[in-house]
Design an enzyme around this catalytic site. Structure first.
Site, PDB file in Angstrom:
ATOM      1  N   TYR A 156       0.850  -1.196   0.000  1.00 10.72           N
ATOM      2  CA  TYR A 156       0.000   0.000   0.000  1.00 10.72           C
ATOM      3  C   TYR A 156       0.882   1.240   0.000  1.00 10.72           C
ATOM      4  CZ  TYR A 156      -3.455   3.498   1.332  1.00 10.72           C
ATOM      5  OH  TYR A 156      -4.267   4.602   1.361  1.00 10.72           O
ATOM      6  N   ASP A 182       9.360   2.923   0.690  1.00  9.10           N
ATOM      7  CA  ASP A 182       8.250   3.679   1.248  1.00  9.10           C
ATOM      8  C   ASP A 182       8.299   3.503   2.764  1.00  9.10           C
ATOM      9  OD1 ASP A 182       5.944   4.883   2.036  1.00  9.10           O
ATOM     10  OD2 ASP A 182       4.612   3.743   0.702  1.00  9.10           O
ATOM     11  N   LYS A 232       3.517  10.342   8.099  1.00 10.43           N
ATOM     12  CA  LYS A 232       3.183   9.956   9.477  1.00 10.43           C
ATOM     13  C   LYS A 232       4.081  10.613  10.536  1.00 10.43           C
ATOM     14  CE  LYS A 232       0.299   6.385   7.830  1.00 10.43           C
ATOM     15  NZ  LYS A 232       0.361   5.344   6.844  1.00 10.43           N
TER      16      LYS A 232
HETATM   17  C1  LIG Z   1      -0.115   5.684   5.281  1.00 10.70           C
HETATM   18  C2  LIG Z   1       0.733   5.253   4.147  1.00 10.70           C
HETATM   19  C3  LIG Z   1       0.762   5.940   2.927  1.00 10.70           C
HETATM   20  C4  LIG Z   1      -0.199   7.065   2.630  1.00 10.70           C
HETATM   21  O1  LIG Z   1      -0.023   8.143   3.481  1.00 10.70           O
HETATM   22  P1  LIG Z   1      -1.251   9.188   3.630  1.00 10.70           P
HETATM   23  O2  LIG Z   1      -0.666  10.247   4.524  1.00 10.70           O
HETATM   24  O3  LIG Z   1      -2.360   8.418   4.262  1.00 10.70           O
HETATM   25  O4  LIG Z   1      -1.574   9.669   2.290  1.00 10.70           O
HETATM   26  C5  LIG Z   1       1.673   5.555   1.975  1.00 10.70           C
HETATM   27  N1  LIG Z   1       2.509   4.538   2.178  1.00 10.70           N
HETATM   28  C6  LIG Z   1       2.518   3.847   3.334  1.00 10.70           C
HETATM   29  C7  LIG Z   1       3.491   2.744   3.515  1.00 10.70           C
HETATM   30  C8  LIG Z   1       1.617   4.170   4.341  1.00 10.70           C
HETATM   31  O5  LIG Z   1       1.585   3.449   5.469  1.00 10.70           O
END
Ligand SMILES: *Cc1c(COP(=O)(O)O)cnc(C)c1O
Length: 445
Positions: free
Chosen positions: A142, A234, A263
């Site tokens: 994701y 990521d 985050k």
């Molecule tokens: C939460 C998340 C995203 C997306 O971040 P948002 O701030 O919700 O757009 C992308 N990649 C990973 C691995 C995530 O956990």
């Protein structure tokens, strides 16, 4: 447990917002409870019910709900001086410098406003930098709500996983199962000179928490280097959580070309960031030609919150505290599962944890990973523990969501809404929280 306020609020919410929420994962069944306030490692809902909170905003809240004084002071000062300007401020330079000092792959950073924006920009950067169109991602990975990665299917036989995305987007996205070295070599054998980047979380955090098998991240580094593609980690979840300030790339000793953050790096405010070598990151406009821009990017309140949160973590024993409490929790869960649900796999590392409702138990649990699955070959679970996003999908996800989540809630423990999302220990959690949580699991599992 009284629910009247939440129920009535959700009634209003259903008329005003699609599904009654602003992010789909929040719409737990039959209806979510509405939060009134946070309190350290706990939240209190609109009916006054109190929960030990392991959702932690789905990852951003390393310190919990009560920010330490220096963080609160910096946030309040930034807000009081005027919310934002459309001109640079010192605090964004300081946060970018902090990242460059602590994260192995980062020399330069572009700040944006969400993890999604970070991964969108990273994919555009990789394509612009390499002059190639295809990206390789993990099945079940994701990377936010973005067109290039909302894709299902295997290999080059992929299609969009959501209406509203043209098939032609998915044509440029190739998928491989996480932890499968052969699959990624194969994809590169066939498409190597068309691939701009491999993008993956170093530890899958949105699909049950899947730890990499020994050598897998190194393989991704090797195959991308050999074929002139970029390796993008990521680290939106793992950044400043797994491995502490050096992030997961430091912990695993594998340095990507580009890293996406989100985050924690915003200290609880909307944020994203793309970091990497100067030579690559400078391809963003205005130093380069890959278009990237944002009204709110580098927002002073967010930058202040992120910087002071990370400084606080650097100067206090935050990571020792959250990691040791989470280890205790995972060890306790491993023992409880061994007694009551030997098929279940306890996963997680650092301050992340989850129980995966896997369906097969090994004959003998002796010498199994004791504090979350590490993909140890000598572990009796090794052949059956989850290695890919697909393995998590095949777990008893309905039981987790419909029976386990509500039962834990009933006992005052707030878990993430489904089998897939990680759960987090924060700095405000205490030994007593962990003991209470383990008692709840003991009754529920
Ligand atoms: C939460 C998340 C995203 C997306 O971040 P948002 O701030 O919700 O757009 C992308 N990649 C990973 C691995 C995530 O956990």
């Amino acid at each position: 447990m009284n629910d009247d306020q939440s129920r009535s609020l959700y009634g209003r919410a259903l008329d005003a917002m699609p599904g009654g929420v602003n992010s789909s994962v929040r719409a737990v069944r039959p209806y979510p409870f509405f939060i009134e306030r946070g309190d350290g490692g706990h939240v209190v809902d609109a009916d006054g019910n109190r929960y030990i909170d392991y959702v932690m905003g789905y990852g951003p809240l390393l310190l919990g709900h009560d920010l330490p004084d220096p963080v609160t002071a910096a946030v309040q000062q930034a807000a009081a001086e005027g919310p934002m300007y459309g001109a640079p401020t010192e605090v964004e330079v300081e946060l970018a410098e902090f990242l460059a000092r602590h994260v192995p792959s980062v020399e330069m950073t572009r700040f944006v406003n969400s993890g999604t924006e970070a991964t969108v920009s990273a994919v555009r950067l990789a394509r612009g930098y390499t002059g190639r169109d295809k990206v390789v991602i993990m099945q079940g990975g994701y990377h936010g709500a973005q067109e290039s990665t909302l894709v299902e299917g295997a290999g080059s036989d992929t299609h969009p996983s959501s209406p509203g995305i043209p098939d032609s987007f998915a044509e440029h996205t190739l998928t491989v199962p996480f932890n499968d070295e052969e699959a990624v070599w194969e994809v590169f054998e066939e498409h190597g000179d068309e691939v701009a980047a491999v993008m993956t979380e170093p530890v899958l955090g949105n699909y049950g928490i899947v730890h990499p098998v020994d050598g897998y991240l190194e393989t991704l580094r090797e195959v991308t280097e050999e074929h002139g593609a970029l390796l993008v980690f990521d680290e939106v979840i793992t950044g400043f959580r797994v491995g502490g300030l050096q992030c997961a790339q430091g912990k695993f000793g594998v340095t990507p070309d580009v890293t996406t953050f989100g985050k924690i790096v915003g200290g609880g405010f909307p944020v994203g960031a793309i970091g990497g070598k100067t030579e690559i990151i400078e391809h963003f406009t205005p130093s380069g030609e890959v278009f990237q821009s944002g009204t709110f990017s580098g927002h002073p309140v967010t930058m202040a919150a992120g910087l002071e949160t990370l400084r606080y973590a650097a100067e206090h024993d935050v990571y020792d505290h959250v990691n040791s409490l989470a280890a205790e929790l995972r060890e306790g869960l491993t023992d409880i599962c061994a007694d009551q649900a030997p098929a279940y796999t306890v996963v997680g590392t650092d301050s992340m944890f989850k129980t995966v409702f896997t369906r097969d138990a090994p004959d003998d649990l002796g010498n199994q990973c004791g504090s979350g699955c590490r993909q140890r070959e000598s572990c009796p679970r090794y052949d059956i523990c989850p290695k890919t996003g697909g393995d998590i999908k095949r777990a008893d996800t309905e039981r987790w969501e419909r029976l386990h989540w509500p039962a834990m809630r009933e006992r005052g423990v707030f878990l993430t809404a489904n089998q897939f999302e990680s759960q987090f220990v924060c700095d405000a959690h205490t030994e007593a929280d962990i003991e209470e949580t383990l008692e709840a699991y003991k009754e529920v599992l």
